[in-house]
Design an enzyme around this catalytic site. Structure first.
Site, short mmCIF file in Angstrom:
data_model
loop_
_atom_site.label_atom_id
_atom_site.label_comp_id
_atom_site.label_asym_id
_atom_site.label_seq_id
_atom_site.Cartn_x
_atom_site.Cartn_y
_atom_site.Cartn_z
N ASN A 1 -8.03 9.02 6.36
CA ASN A 1 -7.07 8.46 5.41
C ASN A 1 -5.66 8.45 5.97
OD1 ASN A 1 -9.28 8.33 3.83
ND2 ASN A 1 -8.73 10.03 2.48
N HIS B 1 -6.63 8.16 11.87
CA HIS B 1 -6.20 6.76 11.77
C HIS B 1 -4.70 6.63 11.51
CE1 HIS B 1 -10.62 5.46 10.69
NE2 HIS B 1 -10.47 5.82 11.95
N ARG C 1 0.83 -1.22 0.00
CA ARG C 1 0.00 0.00 0.00
C ARG C 1 0.86 1.26 0.00
NH1 ARG C 1 -4.02 -0.22 4.68
NH2 ARG C 1 -4.67 1.77 3.84
N ALA D 1 -15.33 13.38 -5.86
CA ALA D 1 -14.68 14.53 -5.20
C ALA D 1 -13.95 15.40 -6.23
CB ALA D 1 -13.69 14.02 -4.15
P1 OAD Z 1 -15.12 3.34 2.58
O1 OAD Z 1 -14.48 2.44 1.56
O2 OAD Z 1 -15.95 2.72 3.63
O3 OAD Z 1 -16.02 4.41 1.83
C1 OAD Z 1 -15.56 5.10 0.71
C2 OAD Z 1 -16.61 6.06 0.23
O4 OAD Z 1 -16.05 6.79 -0.85
C3 OAD Z 1 -17.89 5.40 -0.29
O5 OAD Z 1 -19.03 6.06 0.24
C4 OAD Z 1 -17.80 5.61 -1.81
O6 OAD Z 1 -19.07 5.77 -2.42
C5 OAD Z 1 -17.01 6.91 -1.86
N1 OAD Z 1 -16.31 7.18 -3.13
C6 OAD Z 1 -15.84 6.32 -4.05
N2 OAD Z 1 -15.24 6.98 -5.06
C7 OAD Z 1 -15.32 8.30 -4.76
C8 OAD Z 1 -14.89 9.51 -5.40
N3 OAD Z 1 -14.24 9.48 -6.58
N4 OAD Z 1 -15.14 10.70 -4.81
C9 OAD Z 1 -15.81 10.73 -3.61
N5 OAD Z 1 -16.23 9.64 -2.96
C10 OAD Z 1 -16.00 8.44 -3.52
O7 OAD Z 1 -13.93 4.22 3.19
P2 OAD Z 1 -13.89 5.06 4.54
O8 OAD Z 1 -15.24 5.60 4.86
O9 OAD Z 1 -12.76 5.99 4.45
O10 OAD Z 1 -10.08 2.25 8.81
O11 OAD Z 1 -13.54 3.91 5.58
C11 OAD Z 1 -13.36 4.28 6.92
C12 OAD Z 1 -12.32 3.41 7.58
O12 OAD Z 1 -12.66 2.03 7.38
C13 OAD Z 1 -10.93 3.52 7.00
O13 OAD Z 1 -10.20 4.61 7.52
C14 OAD Z 1 -10.31 2.22 7.39
C15 OAD Z 1 -11.46 1.30 7.02
O14 OAD Z 1 -11.47 0.08 7.63
C16 OAD Z 1 -8.99 1.67 9.31
O15 OAD Z 1 -8.18 1.07 8.63
C17 OAD Z 1 -8.87 1.83 10.79
#
Ligand code: OAD
Length: 258
Positions: A104, A133, A72, A249
């Site tokens: 992130n 995180h 990664r 975004a």
């Molecule tokens: P997710 O993978 O859960 O969510 C990503 C979001 O980004 C979704 O709602 C997608 O629809 C959206 N998305 C996809 N492409 C996009 C774009 N081009 N522009 C805007 N949005 C877009 O990721 P997180 O919510 O960040 O934790 O996940 C939260 C945490 O869960 C992470 O920090 C990680 C994970 O397990 C740890 O590792 C502790």
């Protein structure tokens, strides 16, 4: 409301708010080429978090965990901030009162802040995020309190080749928060304070599935302040958003914040 009207409404809400909390997740980095976690293309579809992102997984097989984080790290190092990161960084440098809280670990907000600050001839600090995180570009010791910047390639061929602490010789680990671990207290305190004071909230690219991150945005809504959501897919925030801008975004943030 059509998209143009929704965009204008969101622009006004954010411009009129003296203090704005911005919460970002993996989606803001998707257009840079960094995979998200959930959904059909997400990392958690091919990998099991309990094998790779828990303290127990690291204790059991540090080589495997380092191999995954090394992969990664390499992936992120080959990526660059996209138009969304840059629009947000310029916006934060051009006005006061914005606090950016990110889930992130990819350091793309930090790189965008430096790029934007260089272009404007200023200081990047007002556009730096609170990292809930941790950072994939940092390491910390599994035994002592040593921590440092470090995103060199990792040789994960054997346990003996894994990075070791320069202070005590124990294994180093990525300075990220794993499932079951506490978040860094200073980051939580700063995010909590921003959520208690914000006059509006902007959420970008997070499904809202992970606490306490999602809770900071929800706390702003509970105080009856407006929430703007930018995401191409459904999120846990949609029902409480004053404006949902369905789009990426990189496409939405430049006209929203420019
Ligand atoms: P997710 O993978 O859960 O969510 C990503 C979001 O980004 C979704 O709602 C997608 O629809 C959206 N998305 C996809 N492409 C996009 C774009 N081009 N522009 C805007 N949005 C877009 O990721 P997180 O919510 O960040 O934790 O996940 C939260 C945490 O869960 C992470 O920090 C990680 C994970 O397990 C740890 O590792 C502790």
């Amino acid at each position: 409301m059509d998209h143009a009207a929704a965009l204008e409404r969101a622009r006004v809400l954010l411009a009129e708010a003296p203090r704005v909390l911005v919460l970002t997740g993996a989606g803001i980095s998707a257009e840079s080429g960094v995979p998200t976690f959930r959904g059909p293309e997400g990392l958690w579809k091919d990998f099991r978090p309990e094998d790779l992102a828990t303290p127990e997984a690291f204790a059991r097989d540090p080589r495997l965990v380092w191999e995954w984080y090394g992969w990664r790290r390499g992936l992120v190092a080959a990526c660059a901030p996209n138009a969304g990161h840059l629009a947000l960084a310029h916006w934060m440098l051009g006005r006061a009162g914005v606090t950016l809280v990110t889930q992130n670990v990819d350091a793309l907000h930090e790189r965008a802040a430096r790029t934007a600050a260089t272009a404007r001839g200023g200081d990047p600090s007002p556009a730096l995020p609170i990292r809930l995180h941790g950072s994939i570009a940092r390491v910390r010791c599994t035994r002592c309190d040593h921590g440092a910047e470090g995103d060199d390639p990792v040789d994960a061929t054997a346990r003996e080749t894994l990075p070791a602490c320069p202070a005590c010789g124990a294994l180093l680990r990525p300075d990220v928060v794993w499932f079951g671990e506490a978040l860094p207290l200073p980051a939580m305190q700063r995010a909590d304070a921003a959520a208690r004071e914000a006059d509006a909230c902007l959420v970008v690219g997070t499904a809202g599935a992970v606490q306490p991150a999602a809770g900071y945005a929800m706390a702003v809504v509970r105080r009856r302040r407006p929430l703007v959501v930018v995401d191409p897919g459904p999120t846990a925030f949609d029902g409480m958003a004053e404006v949902k801008l369905t789009g990426s975004a990189g496409a939405v943030l430049p006209p929203l914040l420019g």
